[in-house]
Every structure is written in structure tokens, then in C-alpha cells.
Enzyme design. Structure first.
Site, PDB file in Angstrom:
ATOM      1  N   ARG A  12      88.216  76.407  69.776  1.00  0.00           N
ATOM      2  CA  ARG A  12      87.391  76.075  68.608  1.00  0.00           C
ATOM      3  C   ARG A  12      85.955  76.539  68.850  1.00  0.00           C
ATOM      4  NH1 ARG A  12      84.612  71.036  69.274  1.00  0.00           N
ATOM      5  NH2 ARG A  12      84.997  70.104  71.315  1.00  0.00           N
ATOM      6  N   TYR A 147      73.694  70.563  82.819  1.00  0.00           N
ATOM      7  CA  TYR A 147      73.970  71.686  81.924  1.00  0.00           C
ATOM      8  C   TYR A 147      72.981  72.834  82.163  1.00  0.00           C
ATOM      9  CZ  TYR A 147      75.089  73.993  77.448  1.00  0.00           C
ATOM     10  OH  TYR A 147      75.464  74.889  76.471  1.00  0.00           O
ATOM     11  N   SER A 148      71.690  72.511  82.280  1.00  0.00           N
ATOM     12  CA  SER A 148      70.673  73.539  82.508  1.00  0.00           C
ATOM     13  C   SER A 148      70.891  74.240  83.843  1.00  0.00           C
ATOM     14  CB  SER A 148      69.271  72.927  82.460  1.00  0.00           C
ATOM     15  OG  SER A 148      68.979  72.427  81.172  1.00  0.00           O
TER      16      SER A 148
END
Length: 239
Positions: A12, A147-148
Site C-alpha cells: 500500500r 526513524y531519523s
């Protein structure tokens, strides 16, 4: 021989848009996702374009990738789009090891786990296209230490592979999406979304199709003198 492209995280969102765009350009698409619904997603894409298949795989696991791709004729792999990613946003002082570990393994380890399966065959073919999806958050973002860090790692990974593999006719580039319409951004309060859009010179939120367009460009045979770049898809916003 059909030119086949691996697209991870393609059930998706951005990954699915990338898979659809590349399928429309007559590449053979191998859709890979942790969610086993990717099998049906690939069947739907195949019914329209006739050149898609799905593989359920947890790309955060090297062993799972070895097993999942063992039945593929690796000589047919023209390119790889490393798109799989998750986020577990929380301020660092509240971040658990599990939240850190899950994001690093899915968003960064997966780059190695998938790409390593095909580099030898690309070297033998003297050709390959590798496109890694990073994020504007690679520069650092509050609540996204995990995440970074992963997305910054993607940049280093990309530039290193560009240096190592270029002599074999293999390019490696990173696409860096900015503020893109996703289920996560859809949940933002309207006022916050508007503040982001105000900072974008083109004055609109990006779409998954915008990202897919960039990937399509970097996959083309005539992009063979472009390697090691960060292609920002951000509407002119400084990322």
C-alpha cells in the site's frame, strides 16, 4: 528476458504507487511486503498489467530474505526499490529499546538484507538500478530519533554503494520524500497541515505518485550517469 524490479513495502501507500507505475512501464514487478495481503495486491496489478507477482517477507530479517528470494532467477533482476519502512514516533526520553530496534531493523537493516541478495548477479550482468527511499527526516526530527537515524543511514548506504558498484554499471540513488499525503499525514489537524503547506513553494502536499515519478526516472536505462544523488521530492521545500 523480462526486466524485473523488486519493490519492498509495496502492499500500500508509496510502495504500491511505485509498483503500479513501474508495472505500467512494462517492467516485471516483484511486490514484497510483511503483510500477506501483498499476494492479492500483486494479483490485482497482474490482472491489469500482466507482469506482477507478490512475495510475503519480513525484510527486517536476513534469513527471511534469503528464503523468500531463493526461488528467483537473480539474473533477471534489473532493479531494486528499497521502500519498506515503519515509524514508532516518541520523544527519545520515552523511547523503548523495542521501538528503536523495530524501526532500525525495518528501515535500515532491510536495505542490506534485500540488496545483498542481488548484488552479485547485478555485477555479473554489468547492470543494475538500486533506488532507496529515505525521508526528509534524515536531517533530524523531534520524536523520531529512531526513524531519523535509520533514514540518515540510508543516505550513507546509498552513497557507499554508488562508489563501490559504479564500475559494474550499477547505479544507486536515494529518493527523499518531503511532506507527502499518507494515512499518517491525513490524521494531522488541518491547521498543522496548512502550516506545512505554507512552507512549500509549490503550495501543495505531495502524493505517492510524485514519489513514484522520481523512482521511475532513476530506473530508466538512460539515467546511467546519475548515481549517488539525493533526489528530493518536496515541492521546493528545504529538506
Amino acid at each position: 528476458m523480462t526486466k524485473k524490479i523488486i519493490v519492498t513495502g509495496s502492499n500500500r501507500g508509496i510502495g504500491h504507487s511505485i509498483a503500479e507505475r513501474l508495472a505500467s512501464e512494462k517492467y516485471g514487478i516483484i511486490m514484497v511486503d510483511y503483510d500477506n495481503k501483498v499476494i492479492n495486491s500483486a494479483k490485482t496489478l497482474n490482472s491489469e498489467y500482466g507482469n506482477a507477482e507478490g512475495i510475503q517477507c519480513d525484510v527486517s530479517s536476513y534469513e527471511a530474505c534469503e528464503n523468500a528470494f531463493s526461488g528467483i532467477d537473480k539474473r533477471e533482476i534489473y532493479g531494486i526499490v528499497n521502500n519498506a519502512g515503519i515509524n514508532r514516533d516518541v520523544l527519545f526520553r520515552n523511547m523503548t529499546y523495542e521501538q528503536w530496534d523495530a524501526v532500525i531493523k525495518t528501515d535500515l537493516y532491510s536495505m542490506f538484507n534485500v540488496t545483498r541478495q542481488f548484488t552479485d548477479s547485478m555485477i555479473e550482468n554489468k547492470f543494475g538500478r538500486i533506488v532507496n527511499i529515505s525521508s526528509a527526516s534524515w536531517n533530524g526530527n523531534v520524536g523520531q530519533a529512531n526513524y531519523s537515524s535509520a533514514k540518515a543511514g540510508v543516505i550513507g548506504f546509498t552513497k557507499t554503494l554508488a562508489r563501490e558498484l559504479g564500475k559494474y554499471g550499477i547505479t544507486c540513488n536515494a529518493v527523499v520524500p518531503g511532506f507527502i499525503k499518507t494515512p499518517m499525514t491525513d490524521q494531522m489537524p488541518e491547521k498543522i497541515r496548512e502550516k506545512f503547506i505554507e512552507k512549500i513553494p509549490i503550495k501543495r502536499i505531495g502524493t505517492a505518485e510524485d514519489v513514484a515519478n522520481a523512482v521511475s526516472f532513476l530506473m530508466k536505462p538512460d539515467s546511467d550517469y546519475i548515481s549517488g544523488i539525493l533526489l528530493e521530492v518536496g515541492g521546493g521545500m528545504i529538506l
